[in-house]
Design a protein around this motif. Structure first.
Motif, short mmCIF file in Angstrom:
data_model
loop_
_atom_site.label_atom_id
_atom_site.label_comp_id
_atom_site.label_asym_id
_atom_site.label_seq_id
_atom_site.Cartn_x
_atom_site.Cartn_y
_atom_site.Cartn_z
N CYS A 152 0.83 -1.22 0.00
CA CYS A 152 0.00 0.00 0.00
C CYS A 152 0.86 1.26 0.00
O CYS A 152 0.36 2.35 -0.26
CB CYS A 152 -0.94 0.01 1.21
SG CYS A 152 -0.08 0.28 2.79
N CYS B 175 -5.53 -0.69 2.33
CA CYS B 175 -4.82 -1.31 3.46
C CYS B 175 -4.95 -0.43 4.68
O CYS B 175 -4.83 0.80 4.59
CB CYS B 175 -3.36 -1.50 3.08
SG CYS B 175 -2.33 -2.05 4.45
N GLY C 220 -2.89 -0.03 6.82
CA GLY C 220 -1.61 0.63 7.10
C GLY C 220 -1.66 2.10 6.76
O GLY C 220 -0.89 2.90 7.31
N CYS D 295 -2.31 -5.02 3.24
CA CYS D 295 -1.46 -5.41 2.10
C CYS D 295 -0.40 -6.40 2.57
O CYS D 295 -0.14 -6.55 3.76
CB CYS D 295 -0.82 -4.19 1.46
SG CYS D 295 0.53 -3.47 2.41
N CYS E 281 2.45 -4.80 4.77
CA CYS E 281 2.04 -4.48 6.15
C CYS E 281 1.80 -5.74 6.98
O CYS E 281 2.00 -5.73 8.19
CB CYS E 281 0.79 -3.61 6.16
SG CYS E 281 1.10 -1.89 5.67
ZN LIG Z 1 -0.16 -1.76 3.77
#
Ligand SMILES: [Zn+2]
Length: 271
Positions: A76, A87, A89, A121, A124
């Motif tokens: 991401c 994501c 993240g 993702c 992450c």
């Molecule tokens: Zn991510």
């Protein structure tokens, strides 16, 4: 694919090696330097240079992000609008349209894991996000050798708009001289094979040589990973488990990363 709860150990992989600097490097302390320069480097109280694990992890993660697409994995880039990968993240995605509220409403642990699996993702999932702990750990570098003294370099402030030197605007900064060597170790908990392929690809970049720290455009921070050693413990293998828990011994796994990389590059499917 559903992860088992991450708090149960299934497999542990450990990489050790040495980072050897071909040039001087600057990992900034954010303060003035010991030698009364504008920008100091990170040092132990006794004056030895520090190579923080967080710096190593950040650099390694950025290689993993840049390589992920070639291995069929998602990243991401902590910015969904840039990467097009949804994501948690990315803070803006986490906070958008009550995404996080929806997550908090899920009561069942298994469903929470399912939700995370679908909204995180691949990068992450391994390196961590605010909702999920990292499963890859970087030790601080352990100093083996160095030039025993800092050097001072001069810089000129460049005007970003005209790309010319701003008249009279100079600064100086400290560097650790070339030849510094650090022992490092990286540990990965419960890696999937496609994650090992990603780590293997980033390790190959580190072995081929990379740049670390500040002022890399001026040629600083050239470093490479040497003397790489890979070990693993498979907890479901009673012999390996016994060796690990009783004697702190892991099994040699030097071909592990290349095996996983080869599998993915030859068209293996990770899902
Ligand atoms: Zn991510």
């Amino acid at each position: 694919m559903m992860n088992n709860p991450n708090n149960i150990f299934r497999r542990k992989v450990k990489i050790t090696g040495r980072l050897v600097f071909d040039t001087a490097f600057h990992i900034g302390s954010g303060r003035e330097g010991e030698l009364a320069t504008d920008m100091g480097v990170l040092l132990e109280p006794d004056g030895r240079p520090i190579l923080p694990g967080s710096t190593l992890k950040g650099n390694f993660r950025s290689f993993a992000e840049r390589l992920s697409g070639y291995l069929g994995l998602t990243a991401c880039l902590l910015d969904c609008s840039l990467s097009g990968v949804k994501c948690v993240g990315d803070e803006s995605y986490r906070n958008s349209k009550g995404v996080y509220d929806k997550f908090k409403e899920i009561k069942e642990e298994r469903k929470k894991l399912d939700w995370l699996e679908n909204n995180t993702c691949d990068v992450c999932k391994l390196f961590g996000s605010p909702l999920q702990a990292s499963r890859i750990f970087f030790s601080d570098g352990e100093l083996l050798d160095w030039g025993r003294g800092l050097q001072v370099r001069d810089g000129v402030c460049i005007d970003r708009d005209t790309e010319t030197a701003r008249h009279g605007a100079k600064y100086d900064f400290e560097v650790v001289p070339k030849g510094a060597e650090f022992k490092i170790s990286i540990e990965i908990e419960n890696p999937e094979d496609h994650e090992l392929a990603l780590v293997g690809a980033a390790l190959a970049e580190w072995e081929n040589g990379f740049r670390l720290g500040g002022f890399t455009s001026r040629g600083l921070g050239k470093v490479s990973l040497t003397s790489k050693k890979v070990e693993e413990t498979d907890y479901s293998n009673s012999e390996q488990l016994k060796n690990y828990l009783l004697y702190r011994e892991m099994s040699n796994a030097d071909s592990l990363f290349n095996d996983c990389l080869e599998q993915v590059l030859n068209g293996g499917n990770h899902a």
